[in-house]
Design a protein around this motif. Structure first.
Motif, PDB file in Angstrom:
ATOM      1  N   PHE A 178      -6.687  -6.303   0.582  1.00  0.00           N
ATOM      2  CA  PHE A 178      -6.469  -6.515  -0.837  1.00  0.00           C
ATOM      3  C   PHE A 178      -6.428  -8.001  -1.154  1.00  0.00           C
ATOM      4  O   PHE A 178      -6.457  -8.858  -0.262  1.00  0.00           O
ATOM      5  CB  PHE A 178      -5.202  -5.800  -1.343  1.00  0.00           C
ATOM      6  CG  PHE A 178      -3.952  -6.071  -0.559  1.00  0.00           C
ATOM      7  CD1 PHE A 178      -3.110  -7.104  -0.900  1.00  0.00           C
ATOM      8  CD2 PHE A 178      -3.596  -5.251   0.512  1.00  0.00           C
ATOM      9  CE1 PHE A 178      -1.944  -7.349  -0.204  1.00  0.00           C
ATOM     10  CE2 PHE A 178      -2.437  -5.476   1.221  1.00  0.00           C
ATOM     11  CZ  PHE A 178      -1.601  -6.532   0.865  1.00  0.00           C
TER      12      PHE A 178
ATOM     13  N   LEU B 177     -12.950  -2.126   1.341  1.00  0.00           N
ATOM     14  CA  LEU B 177     -12.792  -1.203   2.458  1.00  0.00           C
ATOM     15  C   LEU B 177     -13.443  -1.805   3.700  1.00  0.00           C
ATOM     16  O   LEU B 177     -14.609  -2.205   3.663  1.00  0.00           O
ATOM     17  CB  LEU B 177     -13.431   0.133   2.108  1.00  0.00           C
ATOM     18  CG  LEU B 177     -13.197   1.318   3.024  1.00  0.00           C
ATOM     19  CD1 LEU B 177     -11.717   1.686   3.071  1.00  0.00           C
ATOM     20  CD2 LEU B 177     -14.016   2.513   2.541  1.00  0.00           C
TER      21      LEU B 177
ATOM     22  N   ARG C 188      -7.791  -1.174   4.238  1.00  0.00           N
ATOM     23  CA  ARG C 188      -8.021  -1.835   2.959  1.00  0.00           C
ATOM     24  C   ARG C 188      -7.560  -3.275   3.074  1.00  0.00           C
ATOM     25  O   ARG C 188      -6.465  -3.560   3.558  1.00  0.00           O
ATOM     26  CB  ARG C 188      -7.266  -1.144   1.828  1.00  0.00           C
ATOM     27  CG  ARG C 188      -7.275  -1.997   0.555  1.00  0.00           C
ATOM     28  CD  ARG C 188      -6.965  -1.268  -0.718  1.00  0.00           C
ATOM     29  NE  ARG C 188      -6.954  -2.208  -1.840  1.00  0.00           N
ATOM     30  CZ  ARG C 188      -8.036  -2.699  -2.425  1.00  0.00           C
ATOM     31  NH1 ARG C 188      -9.235  -2.340  -1.996  1.00  0.00           N
ATOM     32  NH2 ARG C 188      -7.935  -3.543  -3.436  1.00  0.00           N
TER      33      ARG C 188
ATOM     34  N   ALA D  72      -3.134   0.522   4.629  1.00  0.00           N
ATOM     35  CA  ALA D  72      -3.662   1.871   4.829  1.00  0.00           C
ATOM     36  C   ALA D  72      -4.552   2.017   6.051  1.00  0.00           C
ATOM     37  O   ALA D  72      -5.715   2.387   5.934  1.00  0.00           O
ATOM     38  CB  ALA D  72      -4.423   2.317   3.580  1.00  0.00           C
TER      39      ALA D  72
ATOM     40  N   PRO E 264      -2.615   5.438  -4.431  1.00  0.00           N
ATOM     41  CA  PRO E 264      -2.016   4.116  -4.434  1.00  0.00           C
ATOM     42  C   PRO E 264      -0.898   4.017  -5.458  1.00  0.00           C
ATOM     43  O   PRO E 264      -0.945   4.624  -6.514  1.00  0.00           O
ATOM     44  CB  PRO E 264      -3.196   3.201  -4.820  1.00  0.00           C
ATOM     45  CG  PRO E 264      -4.413   3.991  -4.471  1.00  0.00           C
ATOM     46  CD  PRO E 264      -4.039   5.431  -4.687  1.00  0.00           C
TER      47      PRO E 264
ATOM     48  N   GLU F  43      -9.540   2.625  -1.119  1.00  0.00           N
ATOM     49  CA  GLU F  43      -8.612   2.789  -0.011  1.00  0.00           C
ATOM     50  C   GLU F  43      -8.891   4.116   0.680  1.00  0.00           C
ATOM     51  O   GLU F  43      -8.940   5.160   0.035  1.00  0.00           O
ATOM     52  CB  GLU F  43      -7.174   2.751  -0.523  1.00  0.00           C
ATOM     53  CG  GLU F  43      -6.130   2.893   0.574  1.00  0.00           C
ATOM     54  CD  GLU F  43      -4.727   2.704   0.036  1.00  0.00           C
ATOM     55  OE1 GLU F  43      -4.424   1.577  -0.419  1.00  0.00           O
ATOM     56  OE2 GLU F  43      -3.943   3.659   0.038  1.00  0.00           O
TER      57      GLU F  43
ATOM     58  N   VAL G 210     -12.018   8.542  -0.013  1.00  0.00           N
ATOM     59  CA  VAL G 210     -11.290   7.357  -0.464  1.00  0.00           C
ATOM     60  C   VAL G 210     -10.699   7.590  -1.839  1.00  0.00           C
ATOM     61  O   VAL G 210     -11.164   8.431  -2.613  1.00  0.00           O
ATOM     62  CB  VAL G 210     -12.202   6.103  -0.502  1.00  0.00           C
ATOM     63  CG1 VAL G 210     -12.836   5.849   0.857  1.00  0.00           C
ATOM     64  CG2 VAL G 210     -13.270   6.215  -1.583  1.00  0.00           C
TER      65      VAL G 210
ATOM     66  N   PRO H  56       0.815  -1.204   0.000  1.00  0.00           N
ATOM     67  CA  PRO H  56       0.000   0.000   0.000  1.00  0.00           C
ATOM     68  C   PRO H  56       0.847   1.251   0.000  1.00  0.00           C
ATOM     69  O   PRO H  56       2.050   1.219   0.181  1.00  0.00           O
ATOM     70  CB  PRO H  56      -0.783  -0.117   1.312  1.00  0.00           C
ATOM     71  CG  PRO H  56       0.139  -0.895   2.204  1.00  0.00           C
ATOM     72  CD  PRO H  56       0.854  -1.849   1.303  1.00  0.00           C
TER      73      PRO H  56
END
Length: 432
Positions: A171, A184, A169, A156, A39, A217, A230, A30
């Motif tokens: 992923f 999120l 976040r 994040a 990002p 994010e 975001v 991140p």
């Protein structure tokens, strides 16, 4: 595969992130944004060591001469070479408060962190190789270390104004696809299971134009803690735009851009104190810098209106800061705005100097708050508008962390290093 962030690319990433108006998906590593950045693509992984040393107690404070009067409105935390350093309000006393083991030689241990505005609690991410990052919580001085998460690929962390909740976040786990829903999440700072509030939107989602999907994010909570600003980034191309998510419902609205070929730029924006609107810049994804101008977006509808400023083509360095006025760093470059020139040299743009300035919230002419100008790639404003901490980058051999008061008094060098790339305010004193 979980990648790691290397020292050699850290500063370059920070520079590109703060200067770029668009970015792609943070596939594994991140961003290190404070109050927020776009990002970034994941850097190359390094060869893992045969055995990483276990974390040890942080070193003792580096005692330095202290001034009679406080310089800073609150303690300051900065990431230096993958460890968190605390700078006291006198501006000279500092202490490294973490000593996390890096996942590989020449790699950074800590890549992201945040600080509670309520009690100074820290949360941060420690990188791993072939394993998810470890989410850690400590007291304001680095004590009482506790692992919050070590099994989910998170990024994040952003702590809410009440200090009780953080946004995260999650992923995609590419080694175990389908294990987690990327998107999120919210999680108690005290610990507990993350709760999904907005899942990433795949390319097949009919609400996404262009069919390239979106990942989300968090970069900043609204002051009332009900919404999140975001980054909504493409999952397949180099594109990022700003959106606002309602925490209770997970509903999302995108901040409107003035023209079809422009987007609300994924550089740091500023909430109004009443949480009803956001000030932001717009960008053409094909260019490296934001377009001139400031826009005010409604937090409920995303509708945006232009803020009339003079000069209208002023080149502004993010982030803005909104309180009694709108604060920004304005380029001191004479003549035509280089963004408007099709032959603009990216290196020349990154070398521009900026002057701390302000303008009424409703628009008007920018007024310089200081007589000096600086090359900078990141800024953190004080919540009372008394000044800003900047990463000054005119010296190619080192980055300087400077405190610049808005009253025009002399700036103060707080720190100097080669791998400085994220900064946060600590808890403010009750007397200030």
């Amino acid at each position: 595969m979980f990648c790691i962030q290397l020292r050699a690319v850290c500063l370059l990433l920070a520079l590109l992130l703060m200067m770029s108006a668009c970015a792609g998906s943070p596939a594994t590593v991140p961003t290190t944004i404070a109050p927020t950045v776009a990002p970034a693509a994941a850097p190359t992984a390094a060869t893992p060591p045969t055995a990483a040393p276990a974390p040890t107690a942080p070193p003792a404070a580096t005692e330095m001469p202290t001034s009679a009067n406080a310089v800073l409105p609150a303690p300051l935390y900065v990431l230096d070479t993958g460890q968190i350093v605390r700078i006291e309000r006198d501006g000279v006393t500092r202490k490294q408060i973490t000593n996390e083991a890096p996942p590989a030689p020449d790699a950074l241990a800590i890549v992201q962190f945040d600080v509670s505005p309520v009690d100074g609690t820290l949360v941060y991410l420690v990188q791993g190789i072939g394993t998810p990052p470890v989410l850690v919580r400590t007291d304001a001085d680095g004590g009482n270390r506790a692992t919050l998460l070590d099994s989910m690929p998170v990024a994040a962390p952003v702590i809410a104004p009440n200090g009780a909740t953080m946004a995260l976040r999650v992923f995609e786990d590419y080694e175990r696809p389908g294990t987690y829903t990327p998107g999120l999440y919210l999680m108690p700072v005290a610990g507990g299971e993350p709760r999904l509030i907005l899942a990433d939107k795949p390319a097949t989602d009919p609400s996404i134009e262009g069919g390239d999907g979106r990942g989300f994010e968090a970069v900043a909570w609204s002051p009332d803690g009900t919404k999140l600003l975001v980054h909504a980034f493409s999952l397949s191309v180099e594109l990022c735009e700003l959106a606002i998510v309602d925490v209770a419902s997970g509903g999302i609205v995108y901040l409107a851009a003035p023209e079809p070929n422009l987007v609300a730029a994924c550089t740091a924006a500023a909430w109004t104190l009443d949480s009803k609107a956001v000030y932001f810049s717009v960008a053409n994804p094909g260019k490296g810098f934001n377009e001139p101008g400031i826009w005010r977006g409604d937090a409920m509808s995303g509708a945006a209106t232009s803020v009339p400023i003079e000069p209208s083509d002023a080149l502004l360095h993010m982030p803005f800061f909104a309180i009694d006025r709108l604060y920004a760093f304005v380029s001191s470059a004479p003549g035509e705005n280089p963004v408007s020139s099709p032959a603009a040299d990216p290196a020349e743009l990154m070398a521009l100097s900026y002057t701390m300035s302000s303008v009424p919230l409703t628009g008007g002419a920018f007024a310089a708050l200081r007589s000096d100008a600086h090359q900078l790639y990141q800024a953190l404003w004080a919540s009372d508008g008394s000044g800003a901490v900047i990463f000054e980058s005119s010296d190619p051999s080192a980055v300087r962390l400077l405190w610049l008061p808005t009253d025009g008094s002399p700036g103060v060098e707080l720190y100097k290093g080669t791998d400085l790339y994220s900064v946060r305010w600590g808890k403010r004193s009750q007397k200030h």
